[in-house]
Design a protein around this motif. Sequence first.
Motif, PDB file in Angstrom:
ATOM      1  N   ILE A 182      -5.598  -6.117   4.208  1.00  0.00           N
ATOM      2  CA  ILE A 182      -5.116  -4.791   4.434  1.00  0.00           C
ATOM      3  C   ILE A 182      -5.503  -4.307   5.960  1.00  0.00           C
ATOM      4  O   ILE A 182      -4.725  -3.801   6.761  1.00  0.00           O
ATOM      5  N   ILE A 222      -6.698  -3.089  -3.747  1.00  0.00           N
ATOM      6  CA  ILE A 222      -4.898  -3.240  -4.018  1.00  0.00           C
ATOM      7  C   ILE A 222      -4.430  -1.959  -4.358  1.00  0.00           C
ATOM      8  O   ILE A 222      -3.343  -1.632  -3.681  1.00  0.00           O
ATOM      9  N   ALA A 273      -3.674  -0.612  -0.898  1.00  0.00           N
ATOM     10  CA  ALA A 273      -2.348  -1.475  -0.482  1.00  0.00           C
ATOM     11  C   ALA A 273      -1.231  -0.559  -1.117  1.00  0.00           C
ATOM     12  O   ALA A 273      -0.264  -0.219  -0.263  1.00  0.00           O
ATOM     13  N   VAL A 274      -1.218  -0.220  -2.393  1.00  0.00           N
ATOM     14  CA  VAL A 274      -0.186   0.418  -2.917  1.00  0.00           C
ATOM     15  C   VAL A 274       0.113   1.866  -2.344  1.00  0.00           C
ATOM     16  O   VAL A 274       1.175   2.156  -2.160  1.00  0.00           O
ATOM     17  N   LEU A 319       1.218  -6.406   1.487  1.00  0.00           N
ATOM     18  CA  LEU A 319       0.371  -7.306   0.898  1.00  0.00           C
ATOM     19  C   LEU A 319       0.821  -8.581   0.180  1.00  0.00           C
ATOM     20  O   LEU A 319       1.715  -8.177  -0.986  1.00  0.00           O
ATOM     21  N   LYS A 320       0.589  -9.513   0.571  1.00  0.00           N
ATOM     22  CA  LYS A 320       1.098 -10.829  -0.486  1.00  0.00           C
ATOM     23  C   LYS A 320      -0.158 -11.566  -0.897  1.00  0.00           C
ATOM     24  O   LYS A 320      -1.027 -12.103  -0.189  1.00  0.00           O
ATOM     25  N   MET A 326       0.525  -3.444  -8.320  1.00  0.00           N
ATOM     26  CA  MET A 326       1.466  -4.553  -7.647  1.00  0.00           C
ATOM     27  C   MET A 326       2.674  -5.030  -8.500  1.00  0.00           C
ATOM     28  O   MET A 326       2.539  -4.915  -9.763  1.00  0.00           O
ATOM     29  N   PRO A 345       3.764  -4.447  -1.756  1.00  0.00           N
ATOM     30  CA  PRO A 345       2.674  -5.128  -2.203  1.00  0.00           C
ATOM     31  C   PRO A 345       2.939  -6.059  -3.298  1.00  0.00           C
ATOM     32  O   PRO A 345       3.636  -5.598  -4.461  1.00  0.00           O
ATOM     33  N   THR A 346       2.894  -7.353  -3.508  1.00  0.00           N
ATOM     34  CA  THR A 346       3.488  -8.482  -4.113  1.00  0.00           C
ATOM     35  C   THR A 346       2.339  -9.491  -4.493  1.00  0.00           C
ATOM     36  O   THR A 346       1.858 -10.226  -3.617  1.00  0.00           O
ATOM     37  N   CYS A 347       2.123  -9.801  -5.900  1.00  0.00           N
ATOM     38  CA  CYS A 347       1.106 -10.819  -6.344  1.00  0.00           C
ATOM     39  C   CYS A 347       1.749 -12.210  -6.855  1.00  0.00           C
ATOM     40  O   CYS A 347       2.890 -11.736  -8.056  1.00  0.00           O
TER      41      CYS A 347
END
Length: 654
Positions: free
Chosen positions: A479, A510, A513-514, A520-521, A576, A600-602
């Motif tokens: 971040i 997280i 980030a949202v 964010l990856k 995420m 943001p993706t996980c």
Amino acid sequence: MSPTRPAHRPAASPGPTRRLTTAQALVAFLARQYTERDGRRQRLISATWGVFGHGNVAGLGQALLEAGPPRGAGPGPGHRMPFLQGRNEQAMVHAAVGYARQSGRLSAHAVTTSIGPGATNLVTGAALATVNRLPVLLLPGDTFATRPADPVLQQLEVPYAGDVSVNDCLRPVSRYFDRITRPEALIPAALQAMRVLADPVETGAVTLALPQDVQAEAYDWPQEFFAERDWHVRRPAPDPAELEAAVRAVRSARRPLIVAGGGVRHSAAEETLAAFTAATRIPVASTQAGKGALRHDHPADVGGIGHTGTATADELARTADLVIGVGTRFSDFTTASGTLFADPAVRFLHLNIAAFDAHKLAALPLVADARTGLEALTAALAGRGYRVDPAYETEYTGAKEAWEERVEASFAAPAPTARPTQTQVLGVLDALVSEDDILINAAGSLPGDLHRLWRTRSRDQYHVEYGYSCMGYEIPAAIGVLLATRAQTPHRPVWALVGDGTYLMNPTEIVTAVQEGLPLKLLILQNHGYASIGGLSEAVGAERFGTAYRHRDADGGFTGPPLPVDLAANAASLGMRVLRATTVDDLRTALSEARDAEGPTCVYVETETPDTVSGPPPAQAWWDVPVAETASRPAAVRARQEYDRQAASRRRHL
């Protein structure tokens, strides 16, 4: 009845004053501090992270409200103080450290907390910042300076010292510490704090402990306290005598080796290092912090060095007659706990901006900025015709090619429908990224795999925090990096690579980030336990005790079925978007989709254990972890025999 504290009045001042609370004055001061290096000027403190409690909400909280987005009264348009909302105090420091590293240590963040657990939660992050020489300003609340009630909520009572609070835990991990018990004490303390943050030798965590009553107390501040102030980040040149000694050492070397550390990056000395190697053909190995000093495909780059290094770099280190450190601390991982540099006549030359580091290993010191020092060394050697023997150059370039074949074998994926190993996951990612991508990691088995195998494509792609190797660093640091790069177009893909153990330590940011809409990856590798320490435990005779995330078995051990923990569902519950991958093909598709995602993706993948398929190359050098000298279990007895054999080669370079 509580005693009334007399109003403070400034000493006689020739100029105008401005009446503000201590917290308001601090925020206004911070918003006007700048660094300057090589003609580039930027904010020293560009934003403040915070979690509010009773120890800072009425002081710094109110001050940050006034200094934030325009709401009428407050600082001028160019002197706002952006606020970032954190979820965990340690994580906020990690985010600030990630920002500072990505910003070349020229810009930093502040972090404010309440008293009590909010303040003590800063300690781990502060230690990480100081160990890695990265600037962060810590502003924990503190108990009342006036002591109207004693104790107050969350106060630590120390019977032998009335002036101790939990904030004193931050003293040994701070490069500068002060407790502001009167408003006017802020003036010299704030100036000292900025000096340390901007000093390339002294920088690290800086703590200003702020009693909650002092934060809210008004004072007539000299107007000049709020003038814009530039802190020049110096590039000291080497002493002529030290430079001449360095030139003699290089010219007499037959098998020199450069060890590039984080100082190369902090000094932005990558191009200068490349010019030096072009002139001398000396090979360059890199520490974890220095990886990326040269691109992976540069002819002189021989990869990581030490316990997590490549066979190429470590074999060169064993036979080097001159080791040239550039911006490195020479930690035990780099020196293989004093066993790596094996030539009986090996000498050391250390180019470092800090004299403390430049003298390590009884080296010839070259105390200077990395870029300035390399420029001086290159110029001094230019007229003397030095270049390594062509046979030495042929040797290391051939060894580099052989190691690359081992990298390819480790990255090679099995059938597209197979479950990948950890190194095969890295291979799929390696095939996908460009020089724009940034990878962040800190702990577990990933740092070793990355240091040996990752093909670094740009000076700042490789972001592995290994000075403190702190589990839970990766997500908040990503971040911070995203905040440092989000003004760039197009947005740079930033990857946080974590195992399940690290994820469970600190997934809270997280949510940040949202909230901030940061792309964010997050790549989660699920291997059901502490894989790195499990392997180390086996090597030292502890038989992987307590390292697996499994149900208890009939004997009370942890060898039952894996725990039914769904980290993908957890990441999704925090906001995420989650892509699950079970095969190599799934993984390739998911990583590509995540890389292109705007939010943001996980990517979540369960990895195959390398016990059944080919894993990464083993460690190419030793690391000293003491083994039980007496034991009843055969595994520990065997491990001690191996330990004694390896330790016998350890030496002190005097």
